[in-house]
Scaffold this motif. Structure first.
Motif, mmCIF file in Angstrom:
data_model
loop_
_atom_site.group_PDB
_atom_site.id
_atom_site.type_symbol
_atom_site.label_atom_id
_atom_site.label_comp_id
_atom_site.label_asym_id
_atom_site.label_seq_id
_atom_site.Cartn_x
_atom_site.Cartn_y
_atom_site.Cartn_z
ATOM 1 N N TYR A 28 -59.832 -15.676 20.321
ATOM 2 C CA TYR A 28 -60.311 -16.651 21.318
ATOM 3 C C TYR A 28 -59.367 -16.737 22.506
ATOM 4 O O TYR A 28 -58.197 -16.375 22.424
ATOM 5 N N GLY A 29 -59.928 -17.222 23.625
ATOM 6 C CA GLY A 29 -59.188 -17.330 24.876
ATOM 7 C C GLY A 29 -58.356 -18.607 24.943
ATOM 8 O O GLY A 29 -58.685 -19.603 24.302
ATOM 9 N N THR A 30 -57.285 -18.563 25.730
ATOM 10 C CA THR A 30 -56.339 -19.679 25.770
ATOM 11 C C THR A 30 -55.994 -20.114 27.187
ATOM 12 O O THR A 30 -54.860 -19.930 27.643
ATOM 13 N N PRO A 31 -56.959 -20.700 27.922
ATOM 14 C CA PRO A 31 -56.600 -21.255 29.232
ATOM 15 C C PRO A 31 -55.501 -22.306 29.052
ATOM 16 O O PRO A 31 -55.511 -23.033 28.062
ATOM 17 N N GLU A 32 -54.552 -22.306 29.979
ATOM 18 C CA GLU A 32 -53.424 -23.229 29.832
ATOM 19 C C GLU A 32 -53.375 -24.191 31.009
ATOM 20 O O GLU A 32 -53.383 -23.766 32.159
ATOM 21 N N GLN A 33 -53.292 -25.469 30.716
ATOM 22 C CA GLN A 33 -53.205 -26.540 31.714
ATOM 23 C C GLN A 33 -54.375 -26.506 32.689
ATOM 24 O O GLN A 33 -54.243 -26.919 33.833
ATOM 25 N N ARG A 34 -55.493 -25.977 32.226
ATOM 26 C CA ARG A 34 -56.668 -25.956 33.088
ATOM 27 C C ARG A 34 -57.934 -25.880 32.246
ATOM 28 O O ARG A 34 -57.911 -25.441 31.096
ATOM 29 N N ILE A 35 -59.033 -26.295 32.879
ATOM 30 C CA ILE A 35 -60.341 -26.210 32.243
ATOM 31 C C ILE A 35 -61.158 -25.240 33.083
ATOM 32 O O ILE A 35 -61.273 -25.429 34.295
ATOM 33 N N PRO A 36 -61.680 -24.182 32.479
ATOM 34 C CA PRO A 36 -62.427 -23.210 33.286
ATOM 35 C C PRO A 36 -63.629 -23.874 33.958
ATOM 36 O O PRO A 36 -64.227 -24.788 33.385
ATOM 37 N N PRO A 37 -63.992 -23.437 35.155
ATOM 38 C CA PRO A 37 -65.094 -24.059 35.908
ATOM 39 C C PRO A 37 -66.415 -24.040 35.135
ATOM 40 O O PRO A 37 -67.191 -24.983 35.196
ATOM 41 N N THR A 38 -66.671 -22.941 34.415
ATOM 42 C CA THR A 38 -67.774 -22.932 33.448
ATOM 43 C C THR A 38 -67.110 -22.404 32.181
ATOM 44 O O THR A 38 -65.939 -22.083 32.199
ATOM 45 N N GLY A 39 -67.827 -22.296 31.088
ATOM 46 C CA GLY A 39 -67.211 -21.674 29.904
ATOM 47 C C GLY A 39 -67.117 -20.176 30.131
ATOM 48 O O GLY A 39 -67.095 -19.711 31.264
ATOM 49 N N PHE A 40 -67.086 -19.424 29.015
ATOM 50 C CA PHE A 40 -67.034 -17.964 29.146
ATOM 51 C C PHE A 40 -68.284 -17.337 28.544
ATOM 52 O O PHE A 40 -68.270 -16.197 28.118
ATOM 53 N N GLY A 41 -69.374 -18.114 28.491
ATOM 54 C CA GLY A 41 -70.637 -17.591 27.966
ATOM 55 C C GLY A 41 -70.786 -17.845 26.479
ATOM 56 O O GLY A 41 -69.811 -18.144 25.786
ATOM 57 N N GLU A 42 -72.028 -17.687 26.006
ATOM 58 C CA GLU A 42 -72.315 -17.972 24.602
ATOM 59 C C GLU A 42 -71.575 -17.006 23.696
ATOM 60 O O GLU A 42 -71.408 -15.835 24.025
ATOM 61 N N GLY A 43 -71.095 -17.516 22.589
ATOM 62 C CA GLY A 43 -70.459 -16.648 21.601
ATOM 63 C C GLY A 43 -68.999 -16.347 21.909
ATOM 64 O O GLY A 43 -68.350 -15.633 21.153
ATOM 65 N N VAL A 44 -68.464 -16.862 23.021
ATOM 66 C CA VAL A 44 -67.042 -16.654 23.322
ATOM 67 C C VAL A 44 -66.285 -17.945 23.004
ATOM 68 O O VAL A 44 -66.589 -19.000 23.554
ATOM 69 N N SER A 45 -65.333 -17.850 22.081
ATOM 70 C CA SER A 45 -64.548 -19.023 21.709
ATOM 71 C C SER A 45 -63.342 -19.153 22.626
ATOM 72 O O SER A 45 -62.733 -18.159 23.001
ATOM 73 N N TRP A 46 -63.002 -20.376 22.965
ATOM 74 C CA TRP A 46 -61.809 -20.593 23.780
ATOM 75 C C TRP A 46 -61.285 -22.007 23.555
ATOM 76 O O TRP A 46 -61.979 -22.872 22.996
ATOM 77 N N GLU A 47 -60.082 -22.224 24.021
ATOM 78 C CA GLU A 47 -59.391 -23.494 23.786
ATOM 79 C C GLU A 47 -58.445 -23.724 24.953
ATOM 80 O O GLU A 47 -57.600 -22.882 25.245
ATOM 81 N N SER A 48 -58.626 -24.842 25.656
ATOM 82 C CA SER A 48 -57.699 -25.199 26.737
ATOM 83 C C SER A 48 -56.568 -26.026 26.147
ATOM 84 O O SER A 48 -56.817 -27.082 25.567
ATOM 85 N N CYS A 49 -55.344 -25.545 26.292
ATOM 86 C CA CYS A 49 -54.203 -26.355 25.850
ATOM 87 C C CYS A 49 -53.656 -27.112 27.050
ATOM 88 O O CYS A 49 -53.526 -26.551 28.145
ATOM 89 N N MET A 50 -53.397 -28.388 26.857
ATOM 90 C CA MET A 50 -52.936 -29.220 27.970
ATOM 91 C C MET A 50 -51.948 -30.281 27.492
ATOM 92 O O MET A 50 -52.002 -30.732 26.339
ATOM 93 N N THR A 51 -51.064 -30.666 28.396
ATOM 94 C CA THR A 51 -50.080 -31.706 28.095
ATOM 95 C C THR A 51 -50.632 -33.079 28.476
ATOM 96 O O THR A 51 -51.544 -33.183 29.293
ATOM 97 N N MET A 52 -50.022 -34.133 27.902
ATOM 98 C CA MET A 52 -50.388 -35.506 28.298
ATOM 99 C C MET A 52 -49.560 -35.957 29.489
ATOM 100 O O MET A 52 -49.968 -36.819 30.254
ATOM 101 N N ASN A 53 -48.326 -35.391 29.582
ATOM 102 C CA ASN A 53 -47.496 -35.652 30.762
ATOM 103 C C ASN A 53 -47.221 -34.283 31.396
ATOM 104 O O ASN A 53 -48.152 -33.501 31.483
ATOM 105 N N GLY A 54 -45.996 -33.985 31.832
ATOM 106 C CA GLY A 54 -45.791 -32.706 32.507
ATOM 107 C C GLY A 54 -45.077 -31.665 31.674
ATOM 108 O O GLY A 54 -44.804 -30.570 32.150
ATOM 109 N N THR A 55 -44.751 -31.975 30.422
ATOM 110 C CA THR A 55 -43.934 -31.073 29.612
ATOM 111 C C THR A 55 -44.532 -30.930 28.217
ATOM 112 O O THR A 55 -45.261 -31.808 27.752
ATOM 113 N N TRP A 56 -44.228 -29.803 27.569
ATOM 114 C CA TRP A 56 -44.692 -29.607 26.179
ATOM 115 C C TRP A 56 -43.660 -30.175 25.210
ATOM 116 O O TRP A 56 -43.982 -30.980 24.347
#
Ligand code: JFZ
Length: 484
Positions: free
Chosen positions: A288-316
């Motif tokens: 699966y795909g791993t966008p970081e600190q962002r949400i893709p404008p659309t997904g990546f199409g049906e059947g493609v798994s992905w996960e956006s990892c994001m912080t609650m503040n500015g650091t991990w």
């Protein structure tokens, strides 16, 4: 018997050390090393799409996970020897250009998380509607949260001594949360990791040996899989030249052969396009795909798994002076936005060196939980929105009902003008509309392609109000009409 490398720390990496005379332990470890290095690709059976779907099922239904960045940098909290270090908390060693030996000598003796209460962490996650945890078994600094047989740059060399992963894994099992591991490929302390740096553990090694590092990596992954049965191995730090596509592919195949249920993110290989995080070329491995600190404008199409990892503040990793917290409204709306595009939200917490999740994070998790208690069914187990564009301020997700029907969830952000939203692309009139908060049945008016729903009195929710629209058969959706 001297260590092979002068890595100027008291103890050594156990896999990297070979010296004469070779005793039986050494021969055994050499055999293990050679076995670990065998290429496994030819032994792996190709997986059918249906088998992959079955393996990914829990992940695709989960929609919400918790990332935990925790290590000796957490205790440092963004400072080294009294001076603030710029950058993310977990990048302390790099930000401060701290030689590996000095980093170890300064930070390991201070790491003693006596307030660590793994069950409390798991309960906080569970109450927020989180379905899986991903914790850093090893981050880029090389420090390990369990007692590894292959290094003593680990928790056993701190005053705390005890394994930090086992009790968390047990608490996860007890509360029905999947336990997963983040494991960094890039290693700033190991003498054999090949991308050189003056402050890295390889600084005084003229010939870092990536085959030997690879054996160390696989040896540790073997320990982790055997002891903790992680649902996901979340790799990272794959971008440096030391790590190649061939190594990524081999590691992926080796892992899947080792544990056929395992899910492996795409940072195991070199196919990810920067922070967008998506792999398009099928030659690159990763489930699966791993966008970081962002949400893709659309997904990546049906059947493609992905996960956006994001912080609650500015650091991990925990940094005492980072107080730039996102509002709970942003976090909930991020979760909805991601679910509406068919992805997962991996929301980070950075516990302190004492072992506590910061209060600001706990408060947000509790507030997310309040919302999820009422509206969680519009997130868990849903699939992406059927609309290409929403004509109201908000998002939508979809659920296939067991009787063959479809339920569309409509998430309304804030108070709509006049208390009414218009759903543009929907042709079929819903057979039934409910508001999740009190099961009220709002009025529906309008016509095909412009249904209007009025929010019933008193149904407005903090963060987002959710309607469920039920259809006995698949609803007809028309393409979005571009409006001037
Ligand atoms: C990586 C880590 O470096 C970071 O510490 C954290 O663990 C995060 C989840 O993952 O962050 C990255 C990864 C890649 C890039 C930048 C930050 N990049 O390619 O620019």
């Amino acid at each position: 018997m001297a260590d092979f490398y002068n890595i100027s720390c008291k103890k050594s990496y156990k896999v990297a050390v070979y010296s004469i005379p070779i005793d039986t332990m050494k021969i055994k470890s050499l055999i293990v090393t050679l076995v670990l290095l065998l290429p496994v690709a030819p032994l792996l059976q190709a997986e059918t799409p249906a088998e992959k779907e079955a393996r990914m099922k829990w992940f695709n239904e989960a929609r919400f996970g918790m990332f935990i960045h925790w290590g000796v940098y957490s205790g440092a909290a963004g400072n080294f020897k009294g001076k603030p270090v710029p950058g993310a908390g977990e990048w302390l060693q790099s930000g401060g250009k701290i030689p590996a030996a000095e980093y170890r000598e300064e930070l390991l003796p201070k790491f003693n998380p006596l307030k660590y209460d793994p069950e409390a962490w798991v309960i906080a996650a569970k109450n927020a509607g989180i379905k899986y945890l991903v914790i850093t078994s090893k981050h880029h600094d090389g420090f390990c949260l369990w007692d590894s047989k292959l290094t003593d740059l680990d928790v056993a060399s701190t005053p705390y001594q005890k394994d930090l992963l086992k009790p968390l894994e047990e608490a996860c099992r007890k509360h029905g949360i999947r336990f997963c591991l983040y494991h960094s490929i890039m290693d700033w302390s190991h003498p054999d990791y090949a991308t050189k740096g003056p402050w890295r553990g390889n600084a005084s090694n003229p010939k870092p040996d990536m085959d030997r590092f690879n054996a160390y990596l696989k040896g540790q992954l073997d320990e982790l899989i055997t002891a903790y049965h992680p649902g996901i191995l979340w790799f990272d730090g794959e971008w440096e030249d030391a790590w190649t596509h061939e190594r990524g592919e081999d590691l992926y195949n080796w892992l899947r052969k080792n544990d056929s249920k395992l899910i492996v993110n795409n940072r195991v290989d070199k196919g990810r396009k920067g922070m967008e995080g998506h792999t398009t070329d099928a030659k690159f491995k990763g489930d699966y795909g791993t966008p970081e600190q962002r949400i893709p404008p659309t997904g990546f199409g049906e059947g493609v798994s992905w996960e956006s990892c994001m912080t609650m503040n500015g650091t991990w990793g925990f940094k005492a002076d980072d107080q730039k917290w996102k509002s709970t409204e942003t976090l909930v709306q991020n979760l909805i936005d991601i679910a509406s595009k068919g992805g997962n939200y991996l929301l980070n917490v950075g516990p302190t060196g004492e072992g506590e999740i910061p209060t600001a994070s706990l408060e947000r998790l509790a507030e997310i939980g309040e919302w999820m208690k009422v509206n969680g069914e519009s997130i868990h187990g849903t699939t992406a929105s059927l609309f290409s564009k929403t004509s109201w301020k908000g998002r939508s997700t979809t659920r296939q009902l067991p009787d063959g029907g479809t339920r569309i969830y409509v998430h309304v952000f804030g108070q709509p003008e006049g208390g009414v939203i218009t759903i543009d692309q929907l042709v079929t009139r819903p057979a039934k509309v409910t508001v999740l908060v009190h099961n009220g049945t709002p009025q529906i008016s309008g016509s095909e392609g412009a249904w209007k729903i009025r929010l019933p009195e008193g149904s407005l929710q903090k963060f987002a109000t959710v309607f469920a629209l039920d259809f006995p058969v698949k609803p007809k959706i028309q393409a979005a009409i571009a409006k001037p």
